[in-house]
Motif scaffolding. Structure first.
Motif, PDB file in Angstrom:
ATOM      1  N   PHE A   1       0.804  -1.213   0.000  1.00 42.30           N
ATOM      2  CA  PHE A   1       0.000   0.000   0.000  1.00 42.30           C
ATOM      3  C   PHE A   1       0.842   1.270   0.000  1.00 42.30           C
ATOM      4  O   PHE A   1       0.340   2.348  -0.304  1.00 42.30           O
ATOM      5  N   THR A   2       2.105   1.143   0.370  1.00 46.08           N
ATOM      6  CA  THR A   2       2.945   2.333   0.496  1.00 46.08           C
ATOM      7  C   THR A   2       4.102   2.358  -0.498  1.00 46.08           C
ATOM      8  O   THR A   2       5.015   3.171  -0.355  1.00 46.08           O
TER       9      THR A   2
ATOM     10  N   PRO B   1      -3.454   5.427  -5.030  1.00 46.12           N
ATOM     11  CA  PRO B   1      -4.594   4.969  -4.232  1.00 46.12           C
ATOM     12  C   PRO B   1      -5.917   5.341  -4.888  1.00 46.12           C
ATOM     13  O   PRO B   1      -5.996   6.264  -5.701  1.00 46.12           O
TER      14      PRO B   1
ATOM     15  N   ASP C   1     -11.971  10.547   2.741  1.00 48.66           N
ATOM     16  CA  ASP C   1     -10.718  10.484   3.499  1.00 48.66           C
ATOM     17  C   ASP C   1     -10.540   9.113   4.154  1.00 48.66           C
ATOM     18  O   ASP C   1      -9.420   8.601   4.257  1.00 48.66           O
TER      19      ASP C   1
ATOM     20  N   LEU D   1      -9.360   6.675   1.510  1.00 45.49           N
ATOM     21  CA  LEU D   1      -7.929   6.859   1.282  1.00 45.49           C
ATOM     22  C   LEU D   1      -7.120   6.298   2.453  1.00 45.49           C
ATOM     23  O   LEU D   1      -6.064   5.687   2.263  1.00 45.49           O
ATOM     24  N   GLY D   2      -7.644   6.488   3.660  1.00 46.81           N
ATOM     25  CA  GLY D   2      -6.915   6.071   4.851  1.00 46.81           C
ATOM     26  C   GLY D   2      -6.693   4.583   4.944  1.00 46.81           C
ATOM     27  O   GLY D   2      -5.622   4.140   5.381  1.00 46.81           O
TER      28      GLY D   2
ATOM     29  N   GLN E   1      -6.036   2.694   2.763  1.00 43.60           N
ATOM     30  CA  GLN E   1      -5.026   2.306   1.777  1.00 43.60           C
ATOM     31  C   GLN E   1      -3.633   2.800   2.155  1.00 43.60           C
ATOM     32  O   GLN E   1      -2.714   2.764   1.337  1.00 43.60           O
ATOM     33  N   ASP E   2      -3.464   3.260   3.401  1.00 46.19           N
ATOM     34  CA  ASP E   2      -2.176   3.818   3.806  1.00 46.19           C
ATOM     35  C   ASP E   2      -1.264   2.795   4.473  1.00 46.19           C
ATOM     36  O   ASP E   2      -0.203   3.142   5.001  1.00 46.19           O
ATOM     37  N   GLY E   3      -1.676   1.531   4.461  1.00 39.15           N
ATOM     38  CA  GLY E   3      -0.847   0.480   5.031  1.00 39.15           C
ATOM     39  C   GLY E   3      -1.297  -0.009   6.389  1.00 39.15           C
ATOM     40  O   GLY E   3      -0.750  -0.982   6.909  1.00 39.15           O
ATOM     41  N   ARG E   4      -2.301   0.631   6.973  1.00 35.30           N
ATOM     42  CA  ARG E   4      -2.710   0.255   8.334  1.00 35.30           C
ATOM     43  C   ARG E   4      -3.257  -1.177   8.409  1.00 35.30           C
ATOM     44  O   ARG E   4      -3.150  -1.818   9.448  1.00 35.30           O
TER      45      ARG E   4
END
Length: 289
Positions: free
Chosen positions: A189-190, A196, A210, A213-214, A216-219
């Motif tokens: 994801f990063t 994204p 948001d 998108l969030g 998809q930030d790797g969390r």
């Protein structure tokens, strides 16, 4: 003279991913590895330069490319392949109401039709070796994560087909392993250059753009096991003669029990704890009011 070294072909061996880790783990077990990628330069040098590793350019969406790979493997092994790992795939995040159907079909092409095409092409080599087919599906095949219906469905199709292929291939002496893959921290994801998903302005879910998108930030990979740990599990299952559905990845055993034993409300709570879609929609509605 018969080729005595066991062989494995792995699709999707780009650096950092599950494929290259599986390929390297097989290499450490003494297999001759056919490490493949659509762009071979993306295969890490630690794998591509290792002894008994053959790098092949392979586009699993191209029948010509697949045929060339079959010829290359057959020429090296005398018409045998001990293990085929269908790993190449692509994630997709987009609400169903906003999905571009043509783009969705491309996801199915890669995640479902390509593994079938690979199986058909390499079946003679697997049958000759009385080998093993490994299909990398996902927990998404059994867990309906919101915003991922196309990806979920493509992996569910592969998981169901893989188990069907298992029954069809058994009479020829070929084992089939269907991987239900839980969390693996690949950093996908990063990675640089990744674009994204952004919701269209007209989306009914625009208010939670948001949040989309969030996730998809790797969390969703945070705290997950490494690709090398996952690969060790896969190779171990192949080596010990496993077949059928195999859960692997972070908390695989617990995940398997929960999906099998929990009633629907509990499963829904689990899904929403991982992707809290309902909570975010409720917050958006409250804010709008």
């Amino acid at each position: 003279m018969a080729y005595k070294t066991k062989s494995v072909l792995v699709t999707g061996c780009s650096a950092g991913g599950i494929g290259q880790a599986i390929a390297y783990a097989f290499h450490q077990k003494g297999y001759h590895v056919f490490a493949t990628a659509r762009t071979p330069s993306k295969i890490p040098s630690t794998l591509s330069s290792a002894p008994n590793v053959t790098v092949l350019e392979l586009d699993v969406l191209s029948s010509d490319s697949i045929a060339e790979a079959v010829q290359s493997v057959s020429a090296k092994t005398g018409g045998r392949l001990d293990v085929l790992v269908n790993n190449a795939g692509q994630a997709s995040v987009m609400p169903a109401l906003d999905v571009d159907i043509d783009e969705a079909k491309k996801i199915f092409d890669l995640n479902f039709w390509a593994p079938l095409a690979m199986l058909q092409a390499f079946a003679p080599l697997l049958i000759e070796a009385r080998g093993c087919l490994v299909n990398n599906t996902s927990a998404s095949a059994v867990c309906p994560f919101p915003l991922m219906s196309v990806y979920n469905a493509s992996k569910a199709a592969l998981a169901t087909a893989s188990e069907t292929w298992r029954h069809e291939l058994t009479p020829f002496g070929v084992r089939t392993i269907t991987l239900i893959t839980m969390g693996v921290n690949t950093g996908s994801f990063t990675r640089p250059g990744r674009k994204p998903t952004v919701l269209p302005e007209s989306s009914r879910y625009a208010a939670i753009g948001d949040f989309v998108l969030g996730i998809q930030d790797g969390r969703m990979q945070k705290g997950a096991i490494s690709p090398s740990e996952f690969a060790a599990k896969v190779v171990s299952e192949v080596e010990k003669g496993a077949y059928g559905t195999v859960w692997a990845g972070t908390q695989a055993f617990i995940g398997r029990l929960m999906f099998w034993l929990s009633p629907q409300p509990v499963l829904d709570m689990l899904v929403q704890s991982i992707v809290p879609f309902a909570k975010e929609m409720a917050k958006a509605r409250k804010k709008a009011d």
